[in-house]
Design an enzyme around this catalytic site. Structure first.
Site, PDB file in Angstrom:
ATOM      1  N   GLY A  31       6.640   1.243   4.170  1.00 38.78           N
ATOM      2  CA  GLY A  31       5.408   0.999   3.426  1.00 38.78           C
ATOM      3  C   GLY A  31       4.985  -0.458   3.464  1.00 38.78           C
ATOM      4  O   GLY A  31       5.402  -1.206   4.357  1.00 38.78           O
ATOM      5  N   HIS A  37       2.014  -2.165  11.515  1.00 33.11           N
ATOM      6  CA  HIS A  37       2.285  -0.722  11.346  1.00 33.11           C
ATOM      7  C   HIS A  37       1.119   0.111  11.889  1.00 33.11           C
ATOM      8  O   HIS A  37       1.330   1.147  12.520  1.00 33.11           O
ATOM      9  CB  HIS A  37       2.442  -0.378   9.860  1.00 33.11           C
ATOM     10  N   GLN A  61      19.855   0.498   3.437  1.00 29.31           N
ATOM     11  CA  GLN A  61      19.841  -0.613   4.392  1.00 29.31           C
ATOM     12  C   GLN A  61      19.738  -1.969   3.705  1.00 29.31           C
ATOM     13  O   GLN A  61      19.634  -2.989   4.370  1.00 29.31           O
ATOM     14  CB  GLN A  61      18.746  -0.425   5.445  1.00 29.31           C
TER      15      GLN A  61
HETATM   16  O1  PAF Z   1      11.697  -1.105  10.195  1.00 32.43           O
HETATM   17  C1  PAF Z   1      11.642  -0.520   9.110  1.00 32.43           C
HETATM   18  O2  PAF Z   1      10.644  -0.542   8.413  1.00 32.43           O
HETATM   19  C2  PAF Z   1      12.857   0.247   8.622  1.00 32.43           C
HETATM   20  O3  PAF Z   1      14.034  -0.381   8.982  1.00 32.43           O
HETATM   21  C3  PAF Z   1      12.865   1.732   9.071  1.00 32.43           C
HETATM   22  C4  PAF Z   1      12.947   1.844  10.578  1.00 32.43           C
HETATM   23  C5  PAF Z   1      11.602   2.417   8.576  1.00 32.43           C
HETATM   24  C6  PAF Z   1      14.074   2.446   8.476  1.00 32.43           C
HETATM   25  O4  PAF Z   1      14.061   2.422   7.092  1.00 32.43           O
END
Ligand code: PAF
Length: 281
Positions: A31, A37, A61
């Site tokens: 997001g 994006h 993560q």
């Molecule tokens: O790059 C990101 O935004 C994140 O690491 C991902 C690939 C959506 C995984 O949570």
């Protein structure tokens, strides 16, 4: 466009799209969507009959010391941007949907994970690989789109796909930069005006590396010095790493006789930024 929150709703939409003979493109995100994006989405839109975007700030993560709680969450604006870009389904699950009680199964990719980001964020790629595999299983995409800005992440995902024979193709998409050169990132919004200016040292150092490379320099160490010289000159910058490594293995190399990559992680105040440049002889 549909905004859904459960795996079963995604599966329903995917089943319909497959029955209509559409290929599935997936753009996984956390997001706080920006032009980087949206460029991934545009690529996916061009290549596929159906485009899904996942929006999930993946807790696994983030280390306990990192910015999970502070990470920007802007679902309403993000959904609007996705609608404008022609996305079919936005999947915005909560943590319980992705990691229900008792979840205890992880993907540990070897080789390209222990160094660089892996050294500073030891559990990061385990969380990224695990959530991406889950998202691939939910969407079953033909193509999944990842930005080149997170270069090491791209290597990790590609290796997971290759090593686990996942039936999809990873499509890398070039870094999108602001007009002043700063690589787009959801974290840029944390920068004050002064820090934003200071953060330009990342792209400037990469430009210096490019100029040295284009004028014939092939010593990885010399190019590394050129980059560090520029970063060291910025008082607000603290380098986590600034290296020139093999573009495939991410291991150090002496002479750039095969593709290499300059990888940067630099803290500007409290904000940690990454950027990179591929050097192809
Ligand atoms: O790059 C990101 O935004 C994140 O690491 C991902 C690939 C959506 C995984 O949570």
């Amino acid at each position: 466009m549909k905004l859904v929150h459960t795996i079963s709703e995604v599966r329903e939409a995917i089943a319909e799209a497959c029955a209509a003979g559409k290929t599935i493109g997936l753009v996984p995100t956390m997001g706080a969507l920006h032009e980087g994006h949206i460029t991934l989405v545009r690529n996916a839109r061009q290549d596929n009959g159906f485009v899904g975007v996942s929006i999930f700030v993946n807790p696994t993560q983030f280390a306990p010391t990192e910015d999970l709680a502070k990470y920007p969450r802007t679902l309403e604006e993000d959904a609007e941007k996705c609608r404008e870009a022609g996305v079919d389904v936005v999947f915005a699950p909560n943590a319980q949907e992705m990691y229900p009680e008792g979840f205890d199964c992880w993907v540990d990719v070897g080789g390209v994970t222990p160094m660089l980001e892996g050294q500073f964020r030891p559990t990061h790629f385990r969380g990224v690989a695990t959530v991406c595999l889950k998202l691939f299983n939910v969407f079953q995409p033909d193509l999944a789109y990842f930005g080149r800005k997170d270069y090491q992440q791209l290597c990790v995902i590609r290796k997971m796909v290759r090593d686990l024979n996942l039936p999809l193709e990873i499509v890398p998409v070039d870094i999108v930069r602001e007009s002043d050169g700063l690589a787009m990132s959801s974290r840029n919004r944390y920068l004050s005006a002064e820090e934003h200016k200071a953060a330009l040292c990342l792209s400037q150092s990469l430009n210096d590396a490019k100029a040295a490379f284009e004028s014939g320099e092939r010593s990885a160490m010399t190019i590394q010095h050129v980059v560090k010289h520029r970063l060291d000159a910025e008082p607000l910058a603290a380098i986590d790493y600034a290296v020139v490594v093999d573009a495939e293995t991410l291991l150090p190399l002496e002479t750039i006789a095969r593709p290499a990559v300059v990888l940067l992680a630099v803290r500007i105040g409290a904000t940690r930024l990454i950027d990179n440049l591929i050097l192809t002889p």
